[in-house]
Design a protein around this motif. Structure first.
Motif, PDB file in Angstrom:
ATOM      1  N   SER A 149       0.870  -1.166   0.000  1.00 37.83           N
ATOM      2  CA  SER A 149       0.000   0.000   0.000  1.00 37.83           C
ATOM      3  C   SER A 149       0.911   1.222   0.000  1.00 37.83           C
ATOM      4  N   VAL A 150       0.736   2.082  -0.997  1.00 37.88           N
ATOM      5  CA  VAL A 150       1.630   3.215  -1.205  1.00 37.88           C
ATOM      6  C   VAL A 150       0.874   4.514  -0.935  1.00 37.88           C
ATOM      7  N   LEU A 151       1.417   5.332  -0.063  1.00 37.36           N
ATOM      8  CA  LEU A 151       0.816   6.627   0.244  1.00 37.36           C
ATOM      9  C   LEU A 151       1.330   7.661  -0.741  1.00 37.36           C
ATOM     10  N   LEU A 152       0.422   8.235  -1.529  1.00 46.26           N
ATOM     11  CA  LEU A 152       0.783   9.254  -2.513  1.00 46.26           C
ATOM     12  C   LEU A 152       0.364  10.626  -2.032  1.00 46.26           C
ATOM     13  N   ASN A 153       1.161  11.645  -2.402  1.00 47.34           N
ATOM     14  CA  ASN A 153       0.703  13.014  -2.204  1.00 47.34           C
ATOM     15  C   ASN A 153      -0.103  13.434  -3.431  1.00 47.34           C
ATOM     16  N   ASP A 154      -0.561  14.671  -3.463  1.00 49.86           N
ATOM     17  CA  ASP A 154      -1.438  15.084  -4.558  1.00 49.86           C
ATOM     18  C   ASP A 154      -0.710  15.229  -5.885  1.00 49.86           C
ATOM     19  N   GLN A 155       0.627  15.092  -5.876  1.00 54.19           N
ATOM     20  CA  GLN A 155       1.395  15.118  -7.116  1.00 54.19           C
ATOM     21  C   GLN A 155       1.704  13.713  -7.637  1.00 54.19           C
ATOM     22  N   ILE A 162       3.898   0.587   2.903  1.00 54.20           N
ATOM     23  CA  ILE A 162       3.831  -0.534   3.836  1.00 54.20           C
ATOM     24  C   ILE A 162       3.589  -1.810   3.039  1.00 54.20           C
ATOM     25  N   VAL A 163       3.925  -2.939   3.642  1.00 55.38           N
ATOM     26  CA  VAL A 163       3.683  -4.236   3.022  1.00 55.38           C
ATOM     27  C   VAL A 163       2.295  -4.700   3.452  1.00 55.38           C
ATOM     28  N   ALA A 164       1.396  -4.840   2.494  1.00 54.02           N
ATOM     29  CA  ALA A 164       0.038  -5.305   2.790  1.00 54.02           C
ATOM     30  C   ALA A 164      -0.030  -6.820   2.814  1.00 54.02           C
ATOM     31  N   GLY A 165       0.790  -7.453   1.984  1.00 56.01           N
ATOM     32  CA  GLY A 165       0.865  -8.909   1.950  1.00 56.01           C
ATOM     33  C   GLY A 165       2.291  -9.322   1.666  1.00 56.01           C
ATOM     34  N   ALA A 179      11.850  -0.070  -4.168  1.00 54.35           N
ATOM     35  CA  ALA A 179      11.515   0.303  -5.540  1.00 54.35           C
ATOM     36  C   ALA A 179      10.275   1.186  -5.581  1.00 54.35           C
ATOM     37  N   ALA A 180       9.246   0.815  -4.810  1.00 57.10           N
ATOM     38  CA  ALA A 180       7.977   1.553  -4.829  1.00 57.10           C
ATOM     39  C   ALA A 180       8.143   2.984  -4.355  1.00 57.10           C
ATOM     40  N   LEU A 181       9.082   3.233  -3.476  1.00 55.85           N
ATOM     41  CA  LEU A 181       9.303   4.595  -2.995  1.00 55.85           C
ATOM     42  C   LEU A 181       9.793   5.522  -4.106  1.00 55.85           C
ATOM     43  N   GLY A 182      10.320   4.955  -5.185  1.00 55.41           N
ATOM     44  CA  GLY A 182      10.790   5.763  -6.298  1.00 55.41           C
ATOM     45  C   GLY A 182       9.796   5.861  -7.441  1.00 55.41           C
ATOM     46  N   TRP A 183       8.638   5.213  -7.302  1.00 48.73           N
ATOM     47  CA  TRP A 183       7.655   5.231  -8.372  1.00 48.73           C
ATOM     48  C   TRP A 183       6.857   6.533  -8.377  1.00 48.73           C
ATOM     49  N   MET A 197      -3.931  13.120  -0.099  1.00 45.81           N
ATOM     50  CA  MET A 197      -3.275  11.837   0.132  1.00 45.81           C
ATOM     51  C   MET A 197      -4.145  10.731  -0.427  1.00 45.81           C
ATOM     52  N   SER A 198      -3.506   9.766  -1.056  1.00 48.82           N
ATOM     53  CA  SER A 198      -4.210   8.575  -1.534  1.00 48.82           C
ATOM     54  C   SER A 198      -3.387   7.353  -1.177  1.00 48.82           C
ATOM     55  N   LEU A 199      -4.063   6.285  -0.808  1.00 48.09           N
ATOM     56  CA  LEU A 199      -3.390   5.022  -0.531  1.00 48.09           C
ATOM     57  C   LEU A 199      -3.723   4.072  -1.668  1.00 48.09           C
ATOM     58  N   VAL A 200      -2.717   3.715  -2.458  1.00 45.79           N
ATOM     59  CA  VAL A 200      -2.950   2.900  -3.640  1.00 45.79           C
ATOM     60  C   VAL A 200      -2.221   1.567  -3.521  1.00 45.79           C
TER      61      VAL A 200
END
Length: 209
Positions: A149-155, A162-165, A179-183, A197-200
């Motif tokens: 689950s990746v927390l995004l800002n409005d940009q 966090i690891v969901a599974g 890797a996901a932190l750089g996406w 904020m969005s959790l994707v």
């Protein structure tokens, strides 16, 4: 072999928080919709609870996975910086591995209105970098898929992950998170009404040839 990931995913939830204090602030409901923080819990954290402490939302996380606890703390700290405009205060718990994290006072997170809107926006993962397959994992032929689950800002920038599974292997989980932190994500349909904020969801799959 490089990890493979699903490049698309619908928003699991959107956290809506306006800057400044809300006129409807309710100190007795300081955690707002985060009173039940299950969607924010890292899979490696045994327990995550939220409660009101002196009019401030306080999270308590426990577990024996140090990396998971670190991911959990970073997620909550990122939410504090975006929603509250101030850093949270965290300290280790006494007697058991974990931490307590207190949100700033009169944080808009605490507004009595709902902070979570299901599928409020949709984001598209834009040219993700492939996660590095750790050499030690490759040598031991470790394979698996990490759901995150990746927390995004409005940009569309990743602020925390966090690891969901779990993939079943800490080395692979950490490689996926790194890797996901750089996406970077782009919002489908323009930027009008984009939540702060969005959790994707995102996944990374590690498989040997």
């Amino acid at each position: 072999m490089m990890g493979r990931m699903n490049p698309r995913g619908a928003v699991l939830m959107a956290v809506l928080a306006a800057g400044g204090c809300s006129a409807g602030y309710d100190a007795d409901a300081s955690c707002g919709s985060f009173s039940e923080p299950a969607a924010l819990r890292d899979a490696g954290v045994n327990q995550l609870q939220a409660s009101n402490a002196g009019g401030r939302c306080t999270f308590r996380a426990t577990g024996r996975d140090a990396a998971a606890l670190q991911r959990q703390q970073r997620m909550l700290e990122a939410i504090s910086l975006i929603a509250c405009g101030k850093p949270a205060h965290a300290q280790p718990t006494q007697g058991t591995p974990g931490f307590e994290l207190q949100m700033p006072s009169r944080c808009p997170l605490s507004a009595p209105t709902s902070q979570v809107v299901q599928d409020a926006a949709r984001w598209r993962l834009d040219r993700p970098s492939m996660p590095s397959y750790p050499a030690a994992a490759r040598a031991d032929n470790l394979q698996g898929k990490a759901s995150m689950s990746v927390l995004l800002n409005d940009q569309g920038h990743a602020e925390a992950v966090i690891v969901a599974g779990s993939s079943g292997h800490p080395l692979l989980d950490e490689a996926a998170v790194k890797a996901a932190l750089g996406w970077r994500w782009k919002r489908e349909g323009g930027t009008s009404g984009t939540p702060r904020m969005s959790l994707v969801p995102a996944t990374a799959t590690f498989a040997s040839d």
